[in-house]
Motif scaffolding. Structure first.
Motif, PDB file in Angstrom:
ATOM      1  N   ILE A 234      48.359  29.641  50.750  1.00 55.61           N
ATOM      2  CA  ILE A 234      47.261  29.049  51.517  1.00 55.61           C
ATOM      3  C   ILE A 234      46.394  30.136  52.144  1.00 55.61           C
ATOM      4  O   ILE A 234      45.194  29.928  52.361  1.00 55.61           O
ATOM      5  CB  ILE A 234      47.794  28.097  52.602  1.00 55.61           C
ATOM      6  N   TYR A 235      46.972  31.294  52.428  1.00 55.57           N
ATOM      7  CA  TYR A 235      46.212  32.372  53.067  1.00 55.57           C
ATOM      8  C   TYR A 235      45.325  33.089  52.054  1.00 55.57           C
ATOM      9  O   TYR A 235      44.219  33.511  52.375  1.00 55.57           O
ATOM     10  CB  TYR A 235      47.171  33.356  53.737  1.00 55.57           C
ATOM     11  N   GLU A 236      45.793  33.212  50.840  1.00 53.83           N
ATOM     12  CA  GLU A 236      45.000  33.849  49.788  1.00 53.83           C
ATOM     13  C   GLU A 236      43.861  32.946  49.335  1.00 53.83           C
ATOM     14  O   GLU A 236      42.772  33.425  49.002  1.00 53.83           O
ATOM     15  CB  GLU A 236      45.906  34.171  48.594  1.00 53.83           C
ATOM     16  N   ALA A 237      44.105  31.640  49.326  1.00 51.12           N
ATOM     17  CA  ALA A 237      43.125  30.705  48.771  1.00 51.12           C
ATOM     18  C   ALA A 237      42.153  30.161  49.809  1.00 51.12           C
ATOM     19  O   ALA A 237      41.142  29.555  49.452  1.00 51.12           O
ATOM     20  CB  ALA A 237      43.857  29.537  48.104  1.00 51.12           C
TER      21      ALA A 237
ATOM     22  N   ALA B 274      36.822  22.396  49.616  1.00 51.04           N
ATOM     23  CA  ALA B 274      36.211  23.067  50.773  1.00 51.04           C
ATOM     24  C   ALA B 274      37.158  24.071  51.427  1.00 51.04           C
ATOM     25  O   ALA B 274      36.738  25.163  51.824  1.00 51.04           O
ATOM     26  CB  ALA B 274      35.778  22.017  51.802  1.00 51.04           C
ATOM     27  N   ALA B 275      38.443  23.715  51.529  1.00 55.92           N
ATOM     28  CA  ALA B 275      39.383  24.557  52.265  1.00 55.92           C
ATOM     29  C   ALA B 275      40.035  25.623  51.388  1.00 55.92           C
ATOM     30  O   ALA B 275      40.266  26.749  51.829  1.00 55.92           O
ATOM     31  CB  ALA B 275      40.461  23.695  52.912  1.00 55.92           C
ATOM     32  N   PHE B 276      40.352  25.269  50.134  1.00 56.38           N
ATOM     33  CA  PHE B 276      41.063  26.195  49.246  1.00 56.38           C
ATOM     34  C   PHE B 276      40.372  26.234  47.877  1.00 56.38           C
ATOM     35  O   PHE B 276      40.908  25.721  46.887  1.00 56.38           O
ATOM     36  CB  PHE B 276      42.525  25.775  49.092  1.00 56.38           C
ATOM     37  N   PRO B 277      39.175  26.819  47.800  1.00 55.82           N
ATOM     38  CA  PRO B 277      38.411  26.790  46.547  1.00 55.82           C
ATOM     39  C   PRO B 277      39.123  27.467  45.376  1.00 55.82           C
ATOM     40  O   PRO B 277      38.953  27.046  44.221  1.00 55.82           O
ATOM     41  CB  PRO B 277      37.111  27.514  46.907  1.00 55.82           C
ATOM     42  N   LEU B 278      39.914  28.504  45.643  1.00 57.31           N
ATOM     43  CA  LEU B 278      40.636  29.179  44.560  1.00 57.31           C
ATOM     44  C   LEU B 278      41.636  28.226  43.905  1.00 57.31           C
ATOM     45  O   LEU B 278      41.753  28.182  42.671  1.00 57.31           O
ATOM     46  CB  LEU B 278      41.354  30.415  45.102  1.00 57.31           C
TER      47      LEU B 278
END
Length: 344
Positions: free
Chosen positions: A298-301, A74-78
């Protein structure tokens, strides 16, 4: 970007997922360790007591893994998609081992034949050991980085996962879980089985300390980026120092046979080692060892701020409920194991 108490939303989710993984390592860690030690018990009654020691809690402990995986998606789908693609085979093996462990626990006592119970005992031990080793293997590869190109595509081979450092971390995780599980079983057993556990605790503690020292030295020598944060923020040296002190205290508690305090120390050790791993990664979640452009931060994902904010509200409601349930179960089934007609 929105902030809460001075931290941005991706950082809050980084911390939350870290807490969930730590919770899983602490709780299901002793289950897996108990399973890895299962074949050391020769008598049928001893094996039944060991199974019933974890019987009321093992399935609830796995909830932390499910929540952690869901939170990552949910938070970091990439990151979720990348890890599933890269570690496809290890994750498949992990799921198979988790399934077989559950089947082994539930099916073992359904029949009285010795061959039937012996078969499921072996499956239970092997699946528990495999889960611990696979978690360590994945963790070891994440620490040193995985071969991702600038587009986050995996450019390595399957055999790349089985490198010496990752295998060392894998064995270290297994040794920690075995020690964690042995101390839990000591708290739940008595008489001759308790005496057996004191021997296993002494042996597994020595095994873990050897692995801990070796893995620490290997990390300092071969994974220099993990110590970069200590040069940037010297106060972070408190983490490894605390970890060493906790390990020494754990050994002291073992010598005094204060296994509850030793068990707490091994749980804190698990959390501290994962915290050290997270500190070395931040603000990245995945590191590439072939192209720095392949790193995933974390910012990209991260999902959108609106999604992270809404999910954080649900987490603030749900996490206390999960913690309350966990405490309630452990409190309800506290004390020594007594075999009954309905026992495994």
């Amino acid at each position: 970007m929105d902030t809460i108490l001075g931290l941005d939303l991706p950082t809050w989710w980084f911390l939350l997922i870290g807490a969930l993984i730590s919770g899983y390592g602490i709780l299901d860690g002793f289950d897996l360790g108990a399973g890895a030690l299962h074949l050391f018990f020769r008598k049928e009654q001893s094996r039944r007591i060991a199974l019933n020691a974890i019987g009321p809690v093992w399935d609830g402990n796995e909830v932390w893994l499910v929540i952690g995986a869901g939170a990552l998606f949910a938070a970091f789908p990439l990151v979720y998609g990348t890890l599933l693609s890269v570690f496809y085979l290890p994750f498949i093996l992990l799921l198979v081992a988790i399934i077989f462990r559950a089947i082994s626990i539930e099916f073992r006592s359904k029949e009285e034949m010795k061959w039937w119970r012996a078969t499921w005992d072996v499956c239970y031990c092997l699946s528990s050991t495999t889960i611990a080793l696979l978690f360590g293997l994945i963790l070891g590869n994440l620490i040193q980085g995985i071969p991702l190109d600038k587009d986050h595509q995996f450019v390595g081979r399957l055999r790349d996962f089985f490198n010496p450092y990752a295998l060392l971390i894998s064995v270290t995780v297994l040794s920690l879980f075995m020690l964690h599980g042995a101390m839990y079983l000591a708290m739940k057993t008595e008489d001759r089985l308790y005496a057996k556990m004191t021997i296993l605790i002494n042996q597994t503690s020595k095994f873990f300390i050897l692995c801990f020292i070796t893995a620490s030295m290997a990390t300092l020598i071969y994974v220099p980026h993990m110590e970069a944060i200590f040069h940037k923020y010297p106060v972070m040296f408190a983490l490894p120092v605390t970890a060493v002190l906790i390990v020494l205290n754990m050994r002291r508690m073992i010598e005094k046979r204060r296994y509850l305090r030793g068990f707490i120390s091994s749980g804190v050790t698990t959390a501290l080692l994962l915290l050290l791993f997270a500190s070395g990664l931040y603000p990245n979640l995945v590191l590439s060892n072939v192209d720095a452009r392949g790193n995933i931060s974390i910012y990209e994902a991260a999902s959108t701020d609106g999604s992270l904010r809404t999910m954080l509200l649900f987490a603030a409601i749900g996490m206390p409920l999960v913690l309350t349930y966990t405490v309630f179960v452990f409190w309800t089934f506290r004390g020594k194991v007594k075999l009954e007609e309905t026992s495994y």
